[in-house]
Design an enzyme around this catalytic site. Sequence first.
Site, mmCIF file in Angstrom:
data_model
loop_
_atom_site.group_PDB
_atom_site.id
_atom_site.type_symbol
_atom_site.label_atom_id
_atom_site.label_comp_id
_atom_site.label_asym_id
_atom_site.label_seq_id
_atom_site.Cartn_x
_atom_site.Cartn_y
_atom_site.Cartn_z
ATOM 1 N N LEU A 148 0.812 -1.210 0.000
ATOM 2 C CA LEU A 148 0.000 0.000 0.000
ATOM 3 C C LEU A 148 0.849 1.265 0.000
ATOM 4 O O LEU A 148 0.298 2.369 -0.069
ATOM 5 C CB LEU A 148 -0.915 0.008 1.236
ATOM 6 C CG LEU A 148 -1.699 -1.282 1.498
ATOM 7 C CD1 LEU A 148 -2.513 -1.150 2.774
ATOM 8 C CD2 LEU A 148 -2.599 -1.622 0.320
ATOM 9 N N GLY A 198 -48.519 12.385 39.521
ATOM 10 C CA GLY A 198 -49.893 12.849 39.421
ATOM 11 C C GLY A 198 -50.200 13.668 38.183
ATOM 12 O O GLY A 198 -51.363 13.994 37.919
ATOM 13 N N TYR A 257 2.714 10.737 -12.095
ATOM 14 C CA TYR A 257 2.235 9.838 -11.040
ATOM 15 C C TYR A 257 1.665 8.570 -11.653
ATOM 16 O O TYR A 257 2.016 7.454 -11.252
ATOM 17 C CB TYR A 257 1.183 10.547 -10.189
ATOM 18 C CG TYR A 257 0.463 9.642 -9.214
ATOM 19 C CD1 TYR A 257 1.155 9.016 -8.186
ATOM 20 C CD2 TYR A 257 -0.910 9.406 -9.316
ATOM 21 C CE1 TYR A 257 0.506 8.179 -7.282
ATOM 22 C CE2 TYR A 257 -1.565 8.580 -8.424
ATOM 23 C CZ TYR A 257 -0.854 7.973 -7.409
ATOM 24 O OH TYR A 257 -1.495 7.135 -6.521
#
Length: 368
Positions: free
Chosen positions: A53, A281, A103
């Site tokens: 990688l 209540g 690249y």
Amino acid sequence: MRVLITGANGFVGKNVSVRLTEREDVEVVSFTRDHAIEELPKLIKDVNFIFHLAGVNRPDNDNEFKLGNTDLTTALCVAIEASGRTIPVIYSSSIQAELGNPYGESKLAAEQALLDFSERAGNPVYISRLPNVFGKWCKPNYNSAVATFCYNIAHDLPVQINDPSAVIRLVYVDDVVNRFISIMEGAITKEAYCDVDPIYEITVGDLVEKINTFKLSRENLITERVGTGLDRALHSTYLSYLPPADFSYALTKHGDERGVFVEMLKTKDSGQFSYFTAHPGITRGGHYHHTKTEKFLVIKGEALFKFRNIISDEFYELKTSGDNPTVVETVPGWTHDITNIGCDEMLVMLWANEIFDRDFPDTYAKPL
């Protein structure tokens, strides 16, 4: 299994490393920028699989493309061949290999080095030409538009868009990791090139709009459909760029003599979530709906639910408490209320099938 990860400190490398270290049957060996190429023969000793990688994509000069991509890959092939062993290699290449830039040319040459090695030595190689990869731990303001947009929006920084209509192809890092690990486990045995899917396509303008909606959801409480697909992956990625100080956000609390009411989350088409409290209540409700529906869950305390059909006058009541989790649904055409019959404050979670609309609330007062 003992595996080597080159580029272990990189974006994809970190994600692969973490996933593999979660397993008890895998030992990870790392190759990073701190290692010299000459160390490869030692590092591959007893390795059963290699995730290659490592690479260079933003160098100071173009010569570094060859050094970091082509030459490193060639050296890896030489080291494996010299070991006399067969070690499968998966290589994270790029769709730029199809283009003629420096690249892309360096990635293509690295691919060819692997293919030649495989042909010569019979060593399995798997090449994946990845589009733009995004996900947690990707470096912003580097080479990922998603990382940059998420980081800037999460940090209240401006976002620059040159062409909102430009289409970008994306793949999520978890999908990359899943695919790579499946190859390690033998999912593919013969293919030299292997794709990662799904690949998402979205315009840059739509991408920024989606990320902005994730940020806005803290204000309007409306979440996007982030359970599947691209929205799921983008939402997770955006959150990963939040600074720790922004891990939480406050909600509006409405209170009166009965207790408090807080809206938590709204969806576009699946209603909203909230909670309320009631003092001993106290009765809440006393209304009916024509279409709107709700689900109540008493989290704490004791409750008495009462229902009366507005046409037939049929009456029904039931008791529930936080000790026995029970969902109570309101039914259209039945007026209903809930009374705290315990001695402590009652806490109730509420889901409604639609976002409350003050102009059309579908809520009609009718005490029981």
